[in-house]
Design a protein around this motif. Structure first.
Motif, short mmCIF file in Angstrom:
data_model
loop_
_atom_site.label_atom_id
_atom_site.label_comp_id
_atom_site.label_asym_id
_atom_site.label_seq_id
_atom_site.Cartn_x
_atom_site.Cartn_y
_atom_site.Cartn_z
N TYR A 182 7.17 -3.86 -11.67
CA TYR A 182 8.62 -3.45 -11.71
C TYR A 182 9.52 -3.57 -10.15
O TYR A 182 10.60 -3.59 -10.36
CB TYR A 182 8.46 -1.94 -12.35
CG TYR A 182 8.14 -1.87 -13.86
CD1 TYR A 182 9.03 -2.40 -14.74
CD2 TYR A 182 6.86 -1.82 -14.23
CE1 TYR A 182 9.01 -2.56 -16.00
CE2 TYR A 182 6.44 -1.93 -15.71
CZ TYR A 182 7.45 -2.22 -16.48
OH TYR A 182 7.20 -2.42 -17.90
N GLU A 183 8.60 -3.35 -9.26
CA GLU A 183 9.65 -3.61 -8.09
C GLU A 183 10.13 -4.90 -8.12
O GLU A 183 11.17 -4.93 -7.64
CB GLU A 183 8.37 -3.45 -6.89
CG GLU A 183 9.14 -3.53 -5.51
CD GLU A 183 8.26 -3.12 -4.32
OE1 GLU A 183 8.88 -2.87 -3.20
OE2 GLU A 183 7.12 -2.81 -4.77
N LYS A 184 9.78 -5.87 -8.46
CA LYS A 184 10.01 -7.02 -8.55
C LYS A 184 11.21 -7.37 -9.55
O LYS A 184 12.49 -7.86 -9.29
CB LYS A 184 8.98 -8.27 -8.86
CG LYS A 184 9.56 -9.79 -9.08
CD LYS A 184 8.41 -10.62 -9.31
CE LYS A 184 8.93 -12.03 -9.17
NZ LYS A 184 7.71 -13.05 -9.85
N ILE A 185 11.10 -6.78 -10.69
CA ILE A 185 11.98 -6.80 -12.00
C ILE A 185 13.19 -6.13 -11.18
O ILE A 185 14.34 -6.66 -11.79
CB ILE A 185 11.43 -6.07 -13.26
CG1 ILE A 185 10.21 -7.02 -13.59
CG2 ILE A 185 12.47 -5.79 -14.34
CD1 ILE A 185 9.49 -6.52 -14.89
N PHE A 186 13.12 -5.02 -10.79
CA PHE A 186 14.24 -4.10 -10.53
C PHE A 186 15.08 -4.61 -9.09
O PHE A 186 15.91 -4.02 -8.64
CB PHE A 186 13.88 -2.71 -10.24
CG PHE A 186 13.88 -1.85 -11.49
CD1 PHE A 186 15.23 -1.61 -12.15
CD2 PHE A 186 12.81 -1.56 -12.09
CE1 PHE A 186 15.05 -0.74 -13.60
CE2 PHE A 186 12.54 -0.98 -13.50
CZ PHE A 186 13.75 -0.55 -13.97
N HIS B 107 5.06 -4.60 -27.10
CA HIS B 107 5.83 -5.90 -27.12
C HIS B 107 6.13 -6.56 -25.83
O HIS B 107 6.21 -7.75 -25.78
CB HIS B 107 7.11 -5.57 -27.88
CG HIS B 107 6.90 -5.09 -29.23
ND1 HIS B 107 6.16 -5.80 -30.14
CD2 HIS B 107 7.34 -3.97 -29.91
CE1 HIS B 107 5.96 -4.93 -31.35
NE2 HIS B 107 6.84 -3.93 -31.30
N ARG B 108 6.34 -5.77 -24.63
CA ARG B 108 6.62 -6.39 -23.44
C ARG B 108 5.19 -7.09 -22.77
O ARG B 108 5.27 -8.04 -22.37
CB ARG B 108 7.09 -5.30 -22.43
CG ARG B 108 8.37 -4.89 -22.54
CD ARG B 108 8.62 -4.21 -21.08
NE ARG B 108 7.94 -2.97 -20.63
CZ ARG B 108 8.25 -2.00 -21.10
NH1 ARG B 108 9.29 -1.61 -21.74
NH2 ARG B 108 7.54 -0.83 -20.81
N MET B 109 4.00 -6.73 -23.13
CA MET B 109 2.91 -7.17 -22.88
C MET B 109 2.71 -8.69 -23.71
O MET B 109 2.35 -9.59 -23.07
CB MET B 109 1.76 -6.38 -22.92
CG MET B 109 1.58 -5.02 -22.00
SD MET B 109 0.19 -4.04 -22.32
CE MET B 109 -1.14 -5.10 -21.76
N THR C 283 20.03 -8.36 -15.31
CA THR C 283 19.85 -9.77 -15.01
C THR C 283 19.10 -10.20 -16.31
O THR C 283 18.75 -9.70 -17.27
CB THR C 283 19.09 -10.30 -13.80
OG1 THR C 283 17.81 -9.32 -14.08
CG2 THR C 283 19.63 -9.57 -12.64
N GLU C 284 18.91 -11.69 -16.42
CA GLU C 284 18.40 -12.16 -17.61
C GLU C 284 17.05 -11.76 -17.71
O GLU C 284 16.25 -11.44 -18.69
CB GLU C 284 18.45 -13.66 -17.75
CG GLU C 284 19.92 -14.42 -17.99
CD GLU C 284 20.29 -13.65 -19.44
OE1 GLU C 284 19.39 -13.50 -20.33
OE2 GLU C 284 21.58 -13.13 -19.40
N LYS D 61 14.94 -9.75 -20.52
CA LYS D 61 13.86 -10.20 -21.13
C LYS D 61 12.71 -9.21 -20.92
O LYS D 61 11.78 -8.73 -22.02
CB LYS D 61 13.23 -11.33 -20.28
CG LYS D 61 11.90 -11.95 -20.96
CD LYS D 61 11.71 -13.34 -20.24
CE LYS D 61 10.47 -13.89 -20.95
NZ LYS D 61 10.02 -15.18 -20.13
N ALA D 62 12.46 -8.56 -19.92
CA ALA D 62 11.33 -7.63 -19.64
C ALA D 62 11.79 -6.16 -20.52
O ALA D 62 10.72 -5.30 -20.74
CB ALA D 62 11.35 -6.94 -18.05
#
Length: 335
Positions: A73-77, A229-231, A280-281, A285-286
């Motif tokens: 999540y650090e990367k996603i955010f 569903h995310r997994m 972001t896209e 997606k996440a």
């Protein structure tokens, strides 16, 4: 692990002492801890009246609920935290937390300014840490929700909840809504009483419960549908390897909340940065297509969570928090 458990117990004791030492005189407090007041009746901590207690930090500390690997999540955010830094003209750091208790204690102690809290722990964050929920991941016209689901292996014989009597059923953590409190309240109506018809096995996290079903460590697991569903979307699991045998009504997903003692002008500027941002896209997606932080308030949008808690005999007070924090640590020790 033993040292971490001792540290947690000491932290709780310190917080208990702080609560008694800094208890406020209030017209109304509701379920809030003694450090906070709720004179306006909105069920969250009021802004401190003493200007000296207001915070306008040079560095904003942000985090997201540890339902899965915090590093993911650090990367996603990262695009959002970069935006928040530019928007507020302040440095922003992502603080990786490993448990719900650690996140709540970080906000209560002043080390965390804003972050995402899981559905159940949101209520503890409000009452114990003075958190003020302001948003949920959502869309233009509605917020994002999720269901409590029970997953089993697709190849298993289990078709309904009552089939799980005497089986190995995973819950996530004591403070989790979908991972524990909702099952405690809702399963008995379906012919399955947790801790009576089966022994509760705490996995620690939703992803660990799901993976545990896949490996055969558990016969079934109560988890949040959005995590499941995310997994699947990320390729961590094949959803077709599992079967959902129970699905609840919709709950609000994780909240985003700020510390109650942020200086109002700074707080309002920061909130505008949240509300104006579009995901972001990769973030969409996440987060199952959500594209923004949808405005909410705790009193209205968390009423269903509080109702489930009350129906299951659970509370979001200090005594319950300390009990569940210890249970969370005990679950970690067994791993």
């Amino acid at each position: 692990m033993k040292n971490r458990t001792v540290a947690s117990v000491l932290a709780i004791a310190a917080l208990s002492f702080a609560a008694s030492a800094f208890a406020q005189e209030c017209k109304s407090r509701g379920d809030l801890d003694a450090m906070y007041c709720d004179d306006n009746g909105d069920m969250v901590a009021d802004v401190p009246k003493d200007p000296k207690k207001l915070k306008n930090p040079n560095t904003i500390v942000f985090t997201y609920t540890p339902v899965e690997d915090p590093a993911v999540y650090e990367k996603i955010f990262k695009p959002f935290t970069d935006h928040l830094a530019q928007c507020t003209a302040k440095k922003v750091v992502f603080y990786q937390v490993q448990s719900n208790a650690a996140e709540i204690e970080a906000m209560r102690s002043g080390r965390l300014h804003v972050g995402g809290f899981s559905t159940g722990p949101t209520a503890f964050a409000v009452n114990i840490a003075g958190a003020v929920p302001f948003g949920i991941k959502g869309y233009e016209k509605d917020y994002q929700g999720y269901n409590l689901i029970v997953v089993v292996k697709a190849s298993s014989p289990f078709q309904k909840l009552s089939d799980l009597k005497g089986k190995k059923v995973a819950h996530t953590a004591p403070s989790s809504n979908s991972g524990h409190m909702a099952p405690m309240a809702l399963f008995p109506k379906e012919g399955l009483a947790p801790d009576k018809d089966y022994k509760i096995l705490f996995s620690g996290k939703h992803d660990q419960s799901i993976l545990g079903v896949g490996t055969g460590d558990y016969d079934a697991a109560a988890v949040a549908s959005d995590v499941f569903h995310r997994m699947g979307t990320r390729g961590q699991i094949k959803e077709s390897d599992y079967r959902i045998i129970y699905r609840s009504a919709k709950f609000p997903t994780s909240s985003f909340a700020y510390a109650h003692d942020l200086e109002p002008a700074f707080r309002d500027k920061m909130l505008k940065c949240f509300y104006d941002y579009r995901f972001t896209e990769e973030m969409k997606k996440a987060f199952d297509g959500a594209d923004r932080f949808f405005p909410i308030n705790y009193k209205e949008h968390w009423s269903v969570v509080r109702q489930v808690s009350e129906a299951g005999g659970e509370k979001f007070n200090r005594e319950a928090y300390e009990k569940e924090t210890k249970r969370e640590e005990e679950a970690k020790k067994k791993k």
